[in-house]
Scaffold this active site. Structure first.
Site, PDB file in Angstrom:
ATOM      1  N   HIS A   1       0.841  -1.204   0.000  1.00  0.00           N
ATOM      2  CA  HIS A   1       0.000   0.000   0.000  1.00  0.00           C
ATOM      3  C   HIS A   1       0.869   1.244   0.000  1.00  0.00           C
ATOM      4  CE1 HIS A   1      -0.386   1.048   4.606  1.00  0.00           C
ATOM      5  NE2 HIS A   1       0.854   0.830   4.248  1.00  0.00           N
TER       6      HIS A   1
ATOM      7  N   CYS B   1       5.181   5.013   5.188  1.00  0.00           N
ATOM      8  CA  CYS B   1       3.996   4.528   4.468  1.00  0.00           C
ATOM      9  C   CYS B   1       3.642   5.439   3.293  1.00  0.00           C
ATOM     10  CB  CYS B   1       2.804   4.348   5.414  1.00  0.00           C
ATOM     11  SG  CYS B   1       2.890   2.810   6.362  1.00  0.00           S
TER      12      CYS B   1
ATOM     13  N   HIS C   1       5.146  -0.195  -0.606  1.00  0.00           N
ATOM     14  CA  HIS C   1       5.867  -1.053   0.343  1.00  0.00           C
ATOM     15  C   HIS C   1       4.848  -2.044   0.875  1.00  0.00           C
ATOM     16  CE1 HIS C   1       3.837   1.889   2.792  1.00  0.00           C
ATOM     17  NE2 HIS C   1       3.804   0.967   3.740  1.00  0.00           N
TER      18      HIS C   1
ATOM     19  N   HIS D   1       3.298  -4.923   3.944  1.00  0.00           N
ATOM     20  CA  HIS D   1       3.189  -5.323   5.346  1.00  0.00           C
ATOM     21  C   HIS D   1       2.754  -6.779   5.409  1.00  0.00           C
ATOM     22  CE1 HIS D   1       3.604  -1.312   7.102  1.00  0.00           C
ATOM     23  NE2 HIS D   1       2.793  -0.866   6.163  1.00  0.00           N
TER      24      HIS D   1
ATOM     25  N   ASP E   1      -4.358 -10.932  -0.400  1.00  0.00           N
ATOM     26  CA  ASP E   1      -3.000 -11.457  -0.318  1.00  0.00           C
ATOM     27  C   ASP E   1      -2.198 -11.161  -1.584  1.00  0.00           C
ATOM     28  OD1 ASP E   1      -0.955 -12.818   1.038  1.00  0.00           O
ATOM     29  OD2 ASP E   1      -1.403 -14.663  -0.062  1.00  0.00           O
ATOM     30  N   HIS E   2      -1.011 -10.606  -1.390  1.00  0.00           N
ATOM     31  CA  HIS E   2      -0.096 -10.250  -2.488  1.00  0.00           C
ATOM     32  C   HIS E   2      -0.699  -9.228  -3.450  1.00  0.00           C
ATOM     33  CE1 HIS E   2       2.106 -13.545  -0.780  1.00  0.00           C
ATOM     34  NE2 HIS E   2       3.145 -13.246  -1.523  1.00  0.00           N
TER      35      HIS E   2
ATOM     36  N   GLU F   1      -0.868  -4.631  11.806  1.00  0.00           N
ATOM     37  CA  GLU F   1      -0.060  -4.225  10.644  1.00  0.00           C
ATOM     38  C   GLU F   1       1.426  -4.448  10.886  1.00  0.00           C
ATOM     39  OE1 GLU F   1      -0.827  -0.558   7.958  1.00  0.00           O
ATOM     40  OE2 GLU F   1       0.784   0.043   9.309  1.00  0.00           O
TER      41      GLU F   1
HETATM   42 NI    NI Z   1       2.538   1.027   5.415  1.00  0.00          NI
END
Ligand code: NI
Length: 138
Positions: free
Chosen positions: A16, A35, A41, A43, A81-82, A127
């Protein structure tokens, strides 16, 4: 009837970026820190879904945890996911900040209509080891 809370834990990895177009780069980094990284990037998220209900007199289950896992995977984690949470997910409205807080609300809305014989109590999304959010449907 006694009320029991049951939690199922699932995991997903996703990318995100937190960003407000109207703000300068400096302000975005001031507000969102890493972020706001332009090139995304990821998580490693841990999702805890807690339901409440009374144990069935025969099975002793509030809900079959394997069935709950299947529901969460099918409707939530397989779709996240992914993925890129800003771009790829049909049930995350475009322009939504993909924060842990907002994701909790969106996951709640996706799951609540799928449950029978028990009710959703809490969506908790972790997170990082230092940050998590919880939503109780209020
Ligand atoms: Ni982030």
């Amino acid at each position: 009837m006694p009320l029991v809370y049951l939690t199922r834990v699932e995991r997903f990895n996703a990318a995100h970026k937190l960003w407000v177009d109207d703000w300068s780069e400096e302000k975005n980094f001031e507000e969102f820190g890493k972020c706001a990284n332009k090139n995304w990037h990821g998580h490693n998220y841990t999702l805890l879904v807690t339901v409440k209900g009374s144990p069935d007199p025969i099975t002793g289950f509030v809900i079959d945890a394997k069935y709950l896992s299947k529901l969460i995977r099918e409707h939530i984690t397989d779709k996240l996911d992914h993925c890129n949470l800003n771009l790829d997910v049909d049930f995350i409205p475009k322009g939504t900040q993909a924060t842990t807080e907002n994701l909790c609300i969106i996951i709640w809305q996706q799951l609540q209509t799928k449950l029978q014989n028990c009710r959703l109590h809490c969506i908790k999304l972790i997170e990082t080891e230092n940050i998590y959010a919880e939503y109780y449907g209020e």
